[in-house]
Scaffold this motif. Sequence first.
Motif, PDB file in Angstrom:
ATOM      1  N   ALA A 327      37.399  43.798  40.731  1.00  0.00           N
ATOM      2  CA  ALA A 327      38.096  44.114  39.564  1.00  0.00           C
ATOM      3  C   ALA A 327      37.951  42.954  38.553  1.00  0.00           C
ATOM      4  O   ALA A 327      37.766  43.376  37.326  1.00  0.00           O
ATOM      5  CB  ALA A 327      39.712  44.009  39.803  1.00  0.00           C
ATOM      6  N   GLU A 328      37.861  41.775  38.839  1.00  0.00           N
ATOM      7  CA  GLU A 328      37.496  40.786  37.966  1.00  0.00           C
ATOM      8  C   GLU A 328      36.090  40.954  37.344  1.00  0.00           C
ATOM      9  O   GLU A 328      36.021  40.521  36.004  1.00  0.00           O
ATOM     10  CB  GLU A 328      37.579  39.448  38.616  1.00  0.00           C
ATOM     11  N   GLU A 329      35.070  41.132  38.041  1.00  0.00           N
ATOM     12  CA  GLU A 329      33.761  41.434  37.474  1.00  0.00           C
ATOM     13  C   GLU A 329      33.767  42.466  36.465  1.00  0.00           C
ATOM     14  O   GLU A 329      33.014  42.437  35.464  1.00  0.00           O
ATOM     15  CB  GLU A 329      32.874  41.880  38.626  1.00  0.00           C
ATOM     16  N   MET A 330      34.453  43.471  36.781  1.00  0.00           N
ATOM     17  CA  MET A 330      34.529  44.597  35.683  1.00  0.00           C
ATOM     18  C   MET A 330      35.837  44.315  34.701  1.00  0.00           C
ATOM     19  O   MET A 330      36.173  45.513  34.163  1.00  0.00           O
ATOM     20  CB  MET A 330      34.754  45.964  36.434  1.00  0.00           C
ATOM     21  N   LYS A 331      36.375  43.245  34.684  1.00  0.00           N
ATOM     22  CA  LYS A 331      37.279  42.969  33.710  1.00  0.00           C
ATOM     23  C   LYS A 331      38.397  44.099  33.840  1.00  0.00           C
ATOM     24  O   LYS A 331      39.071  44.594  32.690  1.00  0.00           O
ATOM     25  CB  LYS A 331      36.611  43.045  32.124  1.00  0.00           C
ATOM     26  N   LEU A 332      38.866  44.317  34.969  1.00  0.00           N
ATOM     27  CA  LEU A 332      39.974  45.248  35.364  1.00  0.00           C
ATOM     28  C   LEU A 332      41.037  44.362  35.946  1.00  0.00           C
ATOM     29  O   LEU A 332      40.994  43.311  36.412  1.00  0.00           O
ATOM     30  CB  LEU A 332      39.635  46.463  36.111  1.00  0.00           C
ATOM     31  N   PRO A 333      42.294  44.838  35.388  1.00  0.00           N
ATOM     32  CA  PRO A 333      43.451  43.974  36.051  1.00  0.00           C
ATOM     33  C   PRO A 333      43.642  43.863  37.559  1.00  0.00           C
ATOM     34  O   PRO A 333      43.074  44.917  38.182  1.00  0.00           O
ATOM     35  CB  PRO A 333      44.906  44.516  35.375  1.00  0.00           C
ATOM     36  N   TYR A 334      44.262  42.826  38.098  1.00  0.00           N
ATOM     37  CA  TYR A 334      44.643  42.705  39.555  1.00  0.00           C
ATOM     38  C   TYR A 334      45.685  42.036  39.542  1.00  0.00           C
ATOM     39  O   TYR A 334      45.837  40.610  39.448  1.00  0.00           O
ATOM     40  CB  TYR A 334      43.595  41.925  40.410  1.00  0.00           C
ATOM     41  N   TYR A 335      47.181  42.786  39.509  1.00  0.00           N
ATOM     42  CA  TYR A 335      48.234  42.102  39.496  1.00  0.00           C
ATOM     43  C   TYR A 335      48.875  41.501  40.892  1.00  0.00           C
ATOM     44  O   TYR A 335      48.635  42.308  41.915  1.00  0.00           O
ATOM     45  CB  TYR A 335      49.369  43.193  39.146  1.00  0.00           C
ATOM     46  N   GLU A 336      49.136  40.288  40.807  1.00  0.00           N
ATOM     47  CA  GLU A 336      49.796  39.876  42.103  1.00  0.00           C
ATOM     48  C   GLU A 336      50.781  38.696  41.947  1.00  0.00           C
ATOM     49  O   GLU A 336      50.532  37.813  40.975  1.00  0.00           O
ATOM     50  CB  GLU A 336      48.609  39.159  42.885  1.00  0.00           C
ATOM     51  N   TYR A 337      51.844  38.844  42.620  1.00  0.00           N
ATOM     52  CA  TYR A 337      52.905  37.844  42.686  1.00  0.00           C
ATOM     53  C   TYR A 337      52.869  36.921  43.916  1.00  0.00           C
ATOM     54  O   TYR A 337      52.784  37.708  44.793  1.00  0.00           O
ATOM     55  CB  TYR A 337      54.202  38.402  42.460  1.00  0.00           C
ATOM     56  N   LYS A 338      52.805  35.618  43.709  1.00  0.00           N
ATOM     57  CA  LYS A 338      52.571  34.804  44.790  1.00  0.00           C
ATOM     58  C   LYS A 338      53.415  34.880  45.879  1.00  0.00           C
ATOM     59  O   LYS A 338      53.204  34.750  47.120  1.00  0.00           O
ATOM     60  CB  LYS A 338      52.258  33.383  44.460  1.00  0.00           C
ATOM     61  N   THR A 339      54.840  34.899  45.636  1.00  0.00           N
ATOM     62  CA  THR A 339      55.706  34.861  46.720  1.00  0.00           C
ATOM     63  C   THR A 339      56.715  36.054  46.354  1.00  0.00           C
ATOM     64  O   THR A 339      57.011  36.788  45.679  1.00  0.00           O
ATOM     65  CB  THR A 339      56.698  33.605  46.550  1.00  0.00           C
ATOM     66  N   PHE A 340      57.359  36.289  47.504  1.00  0.00           N
ATOM     67  CA  PHE A 340      58.350  37.555  47.568  1.00  0.00           C
ATOM     68  C   PHE A 340      59.493  37.268  46.596  1.00  0.00           C
ATOM     69  O   PHE A 340      59.985  38.096  45.976  1.00  0.00           O
ATOM     70  CB  PHE A 340      58.978  37.691  48.855  1.00  0.00           C
ATOM     71  N   TRP A 341      59.978  35.863  46.657  1.00  0.00           N
ATOM     72  CA  TRP A 341      60.855  35.740  45.690  1.00  0.00           C
ATOM     73  C   TRP A 341      60.296  35.726  44.233  1.00  0.00           C
ATOM     74  O   TRP A 341      61.164  36.404  43.431  1.00  0.00           O
ATOM     75  CB  TRP A 341      61.489  34.059  45.970  1.00  0.00           C
TER      76      TRP A 341
END
Length: 362
Positions: A327-341
């Motif tokens: 995704a990063e190579e093609m400049k597409l988003p990759y959404y992630e939240y580090k913790t459950f909280w």
Amino acid sequence: MSKHIAFNNQDHPEFYATLQKKVRAYFNEVNDKPRANAKFWGKALVMTAIYWVPLFAILFVPMPTWLFFVCWVIIGMGMAGIGMNVMHDANHGSVSEKGWVNKTLGASIYLLSGNVFTWKTQHNVLHHSYTNVYGVDEDLDARGLLRLHPEEKHRKLHKYQHWYATFLYGLLTLNWLLTKDFTQLYRYHKLGVAGNNNKTRELINIIFWKIAYFAIFIGLPIFVGGYSFGLVILGVLLAHFLAGIVLSIVFQLAHVMPDVSHPVEKDEKTEHSWAVLQLRTTANFSTKSRFVTWFAGGLNFQIEHHLFPNISHIHYPKIAEIVRKTAEEMKLPYYEYKTFWQATVAHFSYLKSLARNKPSMA
């Protein structure tokens, strides 16, 4: 809701083809298959025990009232655990290459109070095809009680939805048990998305399994365990309420979030290709937590699940880095939240923003 919505196949057409090639190469390199392995089967046994052992204890082991309710709490966690780890994978066909294995494990939903056909139609067909698309993805439809998408009509009660949403989340599986399967069966046939399903036969199937559920989880504790009707009903409600909260929160932290897209169908078309739509409308959370990954059936890796629903969740942590880098190579988003909280706070903050008539969008 349209019977068919076209995707924009000109939107990064190389992304999914490249990603599939890389994931296939990974499985070849490690000499593994994308279906379930021993880790899955071990966990399936644990989740089954969490669900059924407390019920047998209620039936055959004398216990004080407080322990009776503890058993129902455990049953609720087992219900969520089987739903996320066993039933979910099986009804996506990702447990085994043998159809009968998936079908057998997928049928566990009947004794979780749901129905295979209606669940597959809502989840596999509508949600996975048209993720977060307003008016099509029924996972966003709270019958006006919650505003989960900026296109949802604003109502006065939504002003407080970030306070009462958790209570409504707790009603998820109770809704399955009492009304949802019946209303969905009728609606899917009316909309023409039921395929070859026979409505009369499915209705009989739904009724049969509802009766079986009531007989096992209400009848047996009363007539075998010797508990009062009122006490058993309270226990069943407690189990369902906890399971509903867990299942709902896991879904909401993946899709009803401030960063992801909340698209709208335009002339039976979407702005993105299917794979890019999955990236833009989905977020991961708490992927470093072994417990969350274990208990949630890998559904904290929602991006990987949406892109590869036919791969068992056991493999998601391994292929996540491949998906992210591609995704990063093609400049597409990759959404992630580090913790459950962190994800939970973001979700309820977004609910609060949707409580306004014109929420601020990311």
